[in-house]
Motif scaffolding. Sequence first.
Motif, PDB file in Angstrom:
ATOM      1  N   HIS A   1     -28.963  48.343  12.926  1.00  0.00           N
ATOM      2  CA  HIS A   1     -28.330  48.674  11.640  1.00  0.00           C
ATOM      3  C   HIS A   1     -27.521  47.497  11.116  1.00  0.00           C
ATOM      4  CE1 HIS A   1     -29.487  52.837  11.237  1.00  0.00           C
ATOM      5  NE2 HIS A   1     -29.112  53.080  12.484  1.00  0.00           N
TER       6      HIS A   1
ATOM      7  N   SER B   1     -27.969  44.332  11.696  1.00  0.00           N
ATOM      8  CA  SER B   1     -28.832  43.244  11.233  1.00  0.00           C
ATOM      9  C   SER B   1     -29.552  43.594   9.934  1.00  0.00           C
ATOM     10  CB  SER B   1     -29.845  42.876  12.312  1.00  0.00           C
ATOM     11  OG  SER B   1     -30.759  43.925  12.515  1.00  0.00           O
ATOM     12  N   GLN B   2     -29.691  44.889   9.632  1.00  0.00           N
ATOM     13  CA  GLN B   2     -30.403  45.310   8.425  1.00  0.00           C
ATOM     14  C   GLN B   2     -29.469  45.631   7.262  1.00  0.00           C
ATOM     15  OE1 GLN B   2     -32.770  48.622   9.662  1.00  0.00           O
ATOM     16  NE2 GLN B   2     -34.028  47.398  11.035  1.00  0.00           N
TER      17      GLN B   2
ATOM     18  N   ASN C   1     -27.482  45.637   4.044  1.00  0.00           N
ATOM     19  CA  ASN C   1     -27.565  44.936   2.773  1.00  0.00           C
ATOM     20  C   ASN C   1     -26.138  44.662   2.330  1.00  0.00           C
ATOM     21  OD1 ASN C   1     -28.278  43.840   0.364  1.00  0.00           O
ATOM     22  ND2 ASN C   1     -28.867  45.782  -0.594  1.00  0.00           N
TER      23      ASN C   1
END
Length: 89
Positions: free
Chosen positions: A30, A32-33, A35
Motif C-alpha cells: 500500500h 509503495s502504491q 498516490n
Amino acid sequence: MNDKVELSWLLQQIAALQRDTEYLKEGLAHLSQMNVGGKSAPGEPEDVAGQAKAYALRDMIQGRESTNQQLLALYRDMYYDLVNRPQAE
C-alpha cells in the motif's frame, strides 16, 4: 480449548505469530502504491495527504506489533505456569 495447556500448543501459537507477516507485506505494498504528491513531489512538506497516509499505515502496523508482543507475553506466562505446575501423582 480445554483447561489443560500443552507445550506443543504454545509452540504452535508462537510459530503462527512468526509466520503472520502478511499485514506487513500488504502495508508495504500500500505504501509503495500510494498516490501522493500532487503539485509537490512526494515527501515534500506540502505533501500532507501522503504524510497522513504513511502515518496511518505506520499506526496500523505498530498496533499489530503491539498485539503480537502482548500475545507473546501471555504465552510466556502460560509457559511458566505449565512448567511450574505441580505434577499429578
